[in-house]
Scaffold this active site. Structure first.
Site, PDB file in Angstrom:
ATOM      1  N   LYS A  82      -1.408  -2.844  11.662  1.00 48.84           N
ATOM      2  CA  LYS A  82      -0.112  -2.452  12.084  1.00 48.84           C
ATOM      3  C   LYS A  82       0.318  -3.358  12.916  1.00 48.84           C
ATOM      4  O   LYS A  82      -0.241  -3.930  13.814  1.00 48.84           O
ATOM      5  CB  LYS A  82      -0.122  -1.046  12.673  1.00 48.84           C
ATOM      6  CG  LYS A  82       0.841  -0.508  12.911  1.00 48.84           C
ATOM      7  CD  LYS A  82       0.652   1.074  13.239  1.00 48.84           C
ATOM      8  CE  LYS A  82       2.231   1.710  13.809  1.00 48.84           C
ATOM      9  NZ  LYS A  82       3.063   1.382  12.590  1.00 48.84           N
ATOM     10  N   GLU A 113      10.377  -5.845  -5.030  1.00 50.96           N
ATOM     11  CA  GLU A 113       9.650  -6.530  -4.133  1.00 50.96           C
ATOM     12  C   GLU A 113      10.206  -7.840  -4.092  1.00 50.96           C
ATOM     13  O   GLU A 113      11.092  -8.331  -4.653  1.00 50.96           O
ATOM     14  CB  GLU A 113       8.218  -6.901  -4.931  1.00 50.96           C
ATOM     15  CG  GLU A 113       7.020  -6.080  -4.469  1.00 50.96           C
ATOM     16  CD  GLU A 113       6.889  -6.122  -2.645  1.00 50.96           C
ATOM     17  OE1 GLU A 113       7.464  -7.060  -2.400  1.00 50.96           O
ATOM     18  OE2 GLU A 113       5.963  -5.389  -2.190  1.00 50.96           O
ATOM     19  N   MET A 154       7.224  10.339   8.338  1.00 47.68           N
ATOM     20  CA  MET A 154       7.429  10.974   7.365  1.00 47.68           C
ATOM     21  C   MET A 154       6.694  12.623   7.283  1.00 47.68           C
ATOM     22  O   MET A 154       6.882  13.488   6.466  1.00 47.68           O
ATOM     23  CB  MET A 154       7.910  10.539   6.171  1.00 47.68           C
ATOM     24  CG  MET A 154       8.948   9.647   5.936  1.00 47.68           C
ATOM     25  SD  MET A 154      10.613  10.481   6.174  1.00 47.68           S
ATOM     26  CE  MET A 154      11.572   9.112   6.252  1.00 47.68           C
ATOM     27  N   HIS A 161      -3.966   3.242  15.028  1.00 50.11           N
ATOM     28  CA  HIS A 161      -3.647   2.829  13.694  1.00 50.11           C
ATOM     29  C   HIS A 161      -4.560   1.723  13.270  1.00 50.11           C
ATOM     30  O   HIS A 161      -5.337   1.352  13.975  1.00 50.11           O
ATOM     31  CB  HIS A 161      -2.162   2.319  13.505  1.00 50.11           C
ATOM     32  CG  HIS A 161      -1.256   3.672  13.714  1.00 50.11           C
ATOM     33  ND1 HIS A 161      -0.607   4.267  14.804  1.00 50.11           N
ATOM     34  CD2 HIS A 161      -0.606   4.211  12.692  1.00 50.11           C
ATOM     35  CE1 HIS A 161      -0.003   5.138  14.526  1.00 50.11           C
ATOM     36  NE2 HIS A 161       0.367   5.146  13.121  1.00 50.11           N
ATOM     37  N   HIS A 162      -4.586   1.565  11.976  1.00 49.00           N
ATOM     38  CA  HIS A 162      -5.208   0.390  11.496  1.00 49.00           C
ATOM     39  C   HIS A 162      -5.035  -0.982  11.932  1.00 49.00           C
ATOM     40  O   HIS A 162      -4.118  -1.039  12.551  1.00 49.00           O
ATOM     41  CB  HIS A 162      -5.235   0.404   9.940  1.00 49.00           C
ATOM     42  CG  HIS A 162      -3.717   0.231   9.464  1.00 49.00           C
ATOM     43  ND1 HIS A 162      -2.804  -0.873   9.250  1.00 49.00           N
ATOM     44  CD2 HIS A 162      -2.546   1.178   9.337  1.00 49.00           C
ATOM     45  CE1 HIS A 162      -1.644  -0.563   9.200  1.00 49.00           C
ATOM     46  NE2 HIS A 162      -1.509   0.751   9.061  1.00 49.00           N
ATOM     47  N   ARG A 208       0.765  -1.179   0.048  1.00 50.32           N
ATOM     48  CA  ARG A 208      -0.086  -0.073   0.079  1.00 50.32           C
ATOM     49  C   ARG A 208       1.021   1.199   0.141  1.00 50.32           C
ATOM     50  O   ARG A 208       0.623   2.301  -0.861  1.00 50.32           O
ATOM     51  CB  ARG A 208      -1.007   0.058   1.381  1.00 50.32           C
ATOM     52  CG  ARG A 208      -2.044  -1.087   1.034  1.00 50.32           C
ATOM     53  CD  ARG A 208      -2.952  -0.963   2.487  1.00 50.32           C
ATOM     54  NE  ARG A 208      -2.020  -1.518   3.371  1.00 50.32           N
ATOM     55  CZ  ARG A 208      -2.620  -1.502   4.811  1.00 50.32           C
ATOM     56  NH1 ARG A 208      -3.737  -1.127   5.060  1.00 50.32           N
ATOM     57  NH2 ARG A 208      -1.668  -1.998   5.694  1.00 50.32           N
TER      58      ARG A 208
END
Length: 268
Positions: A161, A36, A127, A157-158, A14
């Site tokens: 995580k 990847e 960041m 957080h989602h 993502r």
């Protein structure tokens, strides 16, 4: 001035997709590599199309060193072990390495410091430009308010995580501790359960929430008798992290080797 040639590692995830789209939108940057793992199902496919953009003629590949040899910088939001390995490769190629990976431990940080003798590394648990400004405000508030104000840090957080507390929460904790003139490790309380007794004066507490698709929310609470100050940042789109990473990469292009943070990028 030629565009800065950038490689995105973890390009199929993502955040990798968000970085690829952000590079397209940022003047002075161009995507030249997308990396990847070796068994990724989309190897060979166009990285731009995988990211939901137009074709960029950059296939998803697994050979990081080959991509690094043709680049000026690397954007890395992967895992602690992977970031440490990429740092060694980036140092060999003398590249700018921007690391937004969270959950880095002492062993990984030591490897980053070693790599930074030969490359420019910018490492931050977050960041976002807003979060890094928040850290500066937290340090200032902790120094100004004094020990009679208790400090608690709450983050959400989602559900996916993996690390807790978040790297950003720990960074805010370090900012608060620095404002008090002490290392965070001497002050933090990462969890509370059962009969904990009264709060120990001077400590910095952390509370972690996980759920849904929350990108990132952080609050630093200064609580005293009769009043409470709350400093909060909410990220609703991963593009804020990508924009910060690209700003860091462009800034780093003119810096000598070393390990830097977003405070350096923003001159805080």
């Amino acid at each position: 001035m030629t565009d800065m040639r950038l490689v995105v590692v973890g390009a199929g995830g993502r955040m990798g997709s968000t970085l690829i789209r952000a590079i397209r939108e940022t003047k002075g940057c161009v995507l030249t590599g997308a990396i990847e793992r070796e068994n990724h199902p989309h190897l060979g496919k166009d990285a731009g199309m995988l990211a939901g953009a137009e074709a960029l003629n950059v296939p998803l590949a697994s050979d990081a060193l080959a991509a690094f040899a043709k680049a000026d910088g690397v954007l890395d939001f992967t895992t602690p072990a992977a970031s440490a390995a990429f740092a060694a490769l980036a140092a060999q190629a003398r590249l700018v390495h921007v690391i937004g990976t969270t959950g880095l431990g002492a062993a990984e940080l030591e490897k980053l410091r070693a790599a930074a003798r030969h490359a420019v590394i910018i490492q931050s648990g977050n960041m976002s430009l807003g979060v890094n400004l928040l850290a500066g405000l937290v340090k200032q508030a902790a120094a100004a308010l004094g020990p009679e104000f208790d400090i608690e840090i709450v983050e959400m957080h989602h559900r996916h995580k993996r690390d807790a507390p978040s790297g950003t929460a720990l960074g805010l904790g370090r900012a608060a501790a620095a404002g008090r003139g002490q290392p965070l490790e001497d002050l933090w309380v990462k969890s509370r359960d059962g009969e904990t007794g009264a709060r120990v004066p001077g400590t910095i507490g952390f509370a972690t929430l996980r759920g849904g698709d929350v990108v990132g929310e952080h609050s630093v609470i200064f609580a005293a008798e009769g009043e409470r100050l709350e400093l909060t940042h909410k990220a609703t789109d991963r593009r804020v992290f990508a924009r910060g990473a690209l700003r860091a990469a462009l800034w780093a292009a003119n810096q000598p080797p070393g390990l830097y943070g977003m405070a350096d990028v923003l001159s805080l």
